[in-house]
Each structure stands twice: as C-alpha cells, then as structure tokens.
Design an enzyme around this catalytic site. Structure first.
Site, PDB file in Angstrom:
ATOM      1  N   GLY A  16     -14.382   4.492  -1.915  1.00 46.42           N
ATOM      2  CA  GLY A  16     -13.582   5.151  -2.938  1.00 46.42           C
ATOM      3  C   GLY A  16     -14.445   5.430  -4.154  1.00 46.42           C
ATOM      4  O   GLY A  16     -14.060   5.179  -5.292  1.00 46.42           O
ATOM      5  N   ALA A  17     -15.626   5.985  -3.911  1.00 46.45           N
ATOM      6  CA  ALA A  17     -16.645   6.076  -4.961  1.00 46.45           C
ATOM      7  C   ALA A  17     -16.760   7.451  -5.605  1.00 46.45           C
ATOM      8  O   ALA A  17     -17.559   7.625  -6.525  1.00 46.45           O
ATOM      9  CB  ALA A  17     -18.010   5.674  -4.388  1.00 46.45           C
ATOM     10  N   SER A  19     -14.811   9.077  -7.574  1.00 44.14           N
ATOM     11  CA  SER A  19     -14.306   9.194  -8.944  1.00 44.14           C
ATOM     12  C   SER A  19     -13.868   7.830  -9.445  1.00 44.14           C
ATOM     13  O   SER A  19     -13.833   6.843  -8.707  1.00 44.14           O
ATOM     14  CB  SER A  19     -13.125  10.185  -9.005  1.00 44.14           C
ATOM     15  OG  SER A  19     -11.992   9.659  -8.328  1.00 44.14           O
ATOM     16  N   GLY A  20     -13.541   7.786 -10.735  1.00 39.66           N
ATOM     17  CA  GLY A  20     -12.888   6.615 -11.306  1.00 39.66           C
ATOM     18  C   GLY A  20     -13.692   5.337 -11.238  1.00 39.66           C
ATOM     19  O   GLY A  20     -14.918   5.316 -11.439  1.00 39.66           O
ATOM     20  N   ILE A  21     -12.983   4.242 -10.943  1.00 41.39           N
ATOM     21  CA  ILE A  21     -13.576   2.906 -10.926  1.00 41.39           C
ATOM     22  C   ILE A  21     -14.722   2.829  -9.919  1.00 41.39           C
ATOM     23  O   ILE A  21     -15.779   2.274 -10.200  1.00 41.39           O
ATOM     24  CB  ILE A  21     -12.502   1.856 -10.612  1.00 41.39           C
ATOM     25  CG1 ILE A  21     -11.521   1.733 -11.784  1.00 41.39           C
ATOM     26  CG2 ILE A  21     -13.127   0.495 -10.284  1.00 41.39           C
ATOM     27  CD1 ILE A  21     -10.238   0.982 -11.436  1.00 41.39           C
ATOM     28  N   GLY A  22     -14.518   3.384  -8.726  1.00 37.08           N
ATOM     29  CA  GLY A  22     -15.551   3.325  -7.697  1.00 37.08           C
ATOM     30  C   GLY A  22     -16.827   4.022  -8.123  1.00 37.08           C
ATOM     31  O   GLY A  22     -17.936   3.517  -7.894  1.00 37.08           O
ATOM     32  N   SER A 145      -4.435  -4.533  -8.260  1.00 34.46           N
ATOM     33  CA  SER A 145      -3.810  -3.985  -9.461  1.00 34.46           C
ATOM     34  C   SER A 145      -2.899  -5.048 -10.035  1.00 34.46           C
ATOM     35  O   SER A 145      -2.412  -5.922  -9.297  1.00 34.46           O
ATOM     36  CB  SER A 145      -2.993  -2.740  -9.105  1.00 34.46           C
ATOM     37  OG  SER A 145      -2.159  -2.355 -10.177  1.00 34.46           O
ATOM     38  N   TYR A 158       3.003   2.233  -3.832  1.00 37.28           N
ATOM     39  CA  TYR A 158       1.766   1.659  -4.360  1.00 37.28           C
ATOM     40  C   TYR A 158       1.966   0.176  -4.678  1.00 37.28           C
ATOM     41  O   TYR A 158       1.133  -0.668  -4.319  1.00 37.28           O
ATOM     42  CB  TYR A 158       1.359   2.438  -5.613  1.00 37.28           C
ATOM     43  CG  TYR A 158       0.033   2.045  -6.216  1.00 37.28           C
ATOM     44  CD1 TYR A 158      -1.158   2.601  -5.761  1.00 37.28           C
ATOM     45  CD2 TYR A 158      -0.028   1.132  -7.275  1.00 37.28           C
ATOM     46  CE1 TYR A 158      -2.382   2.266  -6.338  1.00 37.28           C
ATOM     47  CE2 TYR A 158      -1.247   0.792  -7.852  1.00 37.28           C
ATOM     48  CZ  TYR A 158      -2.414   1.354  -7.381  1.00 37.28           C
ATOM     49  OH  TYR A 158      -3.611   1.007  -7.948  1.00 37.28           O
TER      50      TYR A 158
END
Length: 313
Positions: A16-17, A19-22, A145, A158
């Site tokens: 999951g790299a 975008s975002g945290i990844g 989360s 989610y």
C-alpha cells in the site's frame, strides 16, 4: 524479547505504498538505508516512488499487487527475497473504504472492503511469516486504526475490518509467542491522518468525505512504524486524540455513542459536492493521488504524547 536489526541492515516490504502512510514510510525506510520493496495497485504511484527513492541514493524495487488476492500478496514477499535475499520487516498499509449509511451499502461493497482491509492483512502475514522465520527474526507491522478500538458511524465496513484485524493480530501474536518464534507483531492505530484516503474512497454522502478533525500528518505514523521496526512494540496509537478516544471508549462506550451522535455525522462531511459515481479506489486504482498528503493540512495539529507508546509495554 525479540531483537530486531537496525533499519540500515533491513529488507522491508511496504504494502500500500503508492500514497499516504505507505509512501511516506517507504521514503523514510529508504532514507535510513533499508532496501525497500514497495507494492500497490497503482503503477504510476510506484514508479514515481521508486524514482524518488533512487534519486536520493536509496534502494527500492516495486511490484503491482491487489491485496485481496493471496497469490499477488505472496508474490510481494517472494520478490523481496528473490531481489534482496531475505525479508526482515513487513509493513501492511493497503486500505480502501466506503462512507455511507449501512443501509445504502451493497453486499458486494461491504465484502470488498473486508477483502482488502482485513483479508489483505491476513494474506500479508501468511506471505511474510515463512520468510521471517527463515531469517530467524523479524517484524510484522500492520496498520490498523483507532477504528479498531472504536467504530465510527458511516464507516461500518472499514470499522468492521479494523476490529477484525485487531482480533487476528492478538491471536497470531500469542501463537508466535507460544512457539518461541522471534517475530514481533505490531498494530499501529492512527487517529485521523492527512492522506489522500478521503479523496480515493467511495462516498454516498453526496459530498466529499472527511475524517472527524483534527488531523495529524502522515510522517507521525511513518515515525511510529520505523520505531516498531527496530523496537518490538505491541500497539502504537498515533495522535493524542486517538489516545483520548481509546480511553473514553474503555471508560464509557455509551458516552462515546452520545458524542458520535452529536459530531460523527456532520463531522465526516465537507461542503464539496461529490457524486457516488465519482471515481474511487474500492474495486480498482484511480490516478491523480500518488502523493503522501491529502487536502486537510489546514486541519492538522501536532501530537505531544507519542513518548507514551515508547515507554509502555
């Protein structure tokens, strides 16, 4: 106590790299000298990430993967070992979501979120553990989360997936301890983070969704992940508001129910009109959001209690 390698000596898979945290996590691992394999569904995002890492003299390679398919997840671990000879740390950040009242969510949509957000993480552990055992130690770092501790309205798929993830990790952690296998299992539980998540998910609210402010910057979560890659850590809540919510949930779930009735519905809506037919990443990747930050930097605040997670067992 499991002893983990210094980051500069690690081979790290970040799932999951794009975008975002990844994405932020991969950049930080590479900057500290780790060899990084990055995976996601967005090839443009992965290409730009690998280029950014290599431009800074880091080492990275990428592989396309939809985490709802076990064989594609297994291929990430296989490629890490084929390329770099081993696997030391597995970071699983891939996610999607649908913001809508439960009665407006189809069975297929609900199942898809579970397949990505829960089963993808299960497949990640299945793929990584054999290689971590071969290496004799390692870290599984799963991005959960605060919704794994306290569900929110309008996010039932989610929240369900994150609660399931917490249950899975608890079971897995004890099994590994029972077998004396030196693999640390960490759950990272971010509060609301300023990533493109809210640009990419599906909405049936009639408007672009938002997390309930305030937000925290993705770098805080990446820092927590890098800490857990060197220091065996059970749980790590990121963001002061997340710790407050967790405490309130332990003290009085019904009080949190009342608070969420007051702020949980309007608090997840912006004023920007957005159709439920707008492009989203639930079933396929979308372009244009291959970046670390989302649109809510103006709502971000600092967090002051991160040290708590580093002194608590």
């Amino acid at each position: 106590m499991t002893k983990l390698k210094p980051i500069a000596q690690q081979v790290v898979a970040v799932v999951g790299a794009s975008s975002g945290i990844g994405r932020e996590t991969a950049l930080k691992f590479a900057a500290k000298g780790a060899k990084v394999i990055v995976a996601a569904r967005s090839e443009p995002g992965l290409l730009s990430l690998v280029e950014e890492i290599k431009a800074a003299n880091g080492e990275a390679t990428y592989i396309l993967a939809d985490v709802s398919d076990f064989q594609q997840v297994k291929a990430i671990a296989d490629k890490a070992v084929a390329t770099y000879g081993r696997l030391d740390t597995w970071v699983h950040a891939a996610a999607t979501g649908i913001l809508a009242p439960f009665e407006q969510i189809t069975p297929e949509e609900f199942k898809r979120v579970i397949d990505v957000v829960l089963m993808g993480q299960v497949y990640g552990a299945m793929a990584a553990i054999p290689y971590l055992k071969q290496e004799g130690r390692g870290a599984l770092i799963h991005i959960s989360s605060v919704e794994g501790r306290r569900s929110l309205p309008l996010q039932s798929p989610y929240s369900s997936a994150k609660h399931g993830l917490e249950g899975f990790l608890e079971s897995l952690r004890v099994e590994l301890q029972h077998e004396n296998i030196p693999i640390s299992v960490t759950s990272i539980l971010p509060a609301v983070i300023n990533t493109p998540y809210y640009n990419k998910v599906k909405t049936k609210l009639g408007v672009k969704p938002t997390g309930i402010p305030p937000y925290y910057q993705p770098s805080l979560v990446a820092d927590a992940i890098l800490y857990a890659a060197e220091h065996p850590t059970r749980d790590y809540i990121v963001g002061d508001v997340g710790r407050v919510l967790d405490l309130l949930q332990r003290l009085s779930p019904s009080l949190v129910d009342t608070l969420l009735v007051l702020i949980g519905f309007q608090g997840q809506r912006t004023k920007e009109v957005k159709s439920e037919d707008a492009p989203n990443n639930v079933f396929a990747p979308i372009t244009g959001y291959d970046r670390v930050e989302g649109d809510f930097r103006h709502w971000t605040i600092p967090s002051f209690t991160e040290w708590l997670e580093k002194i608590l067992p």
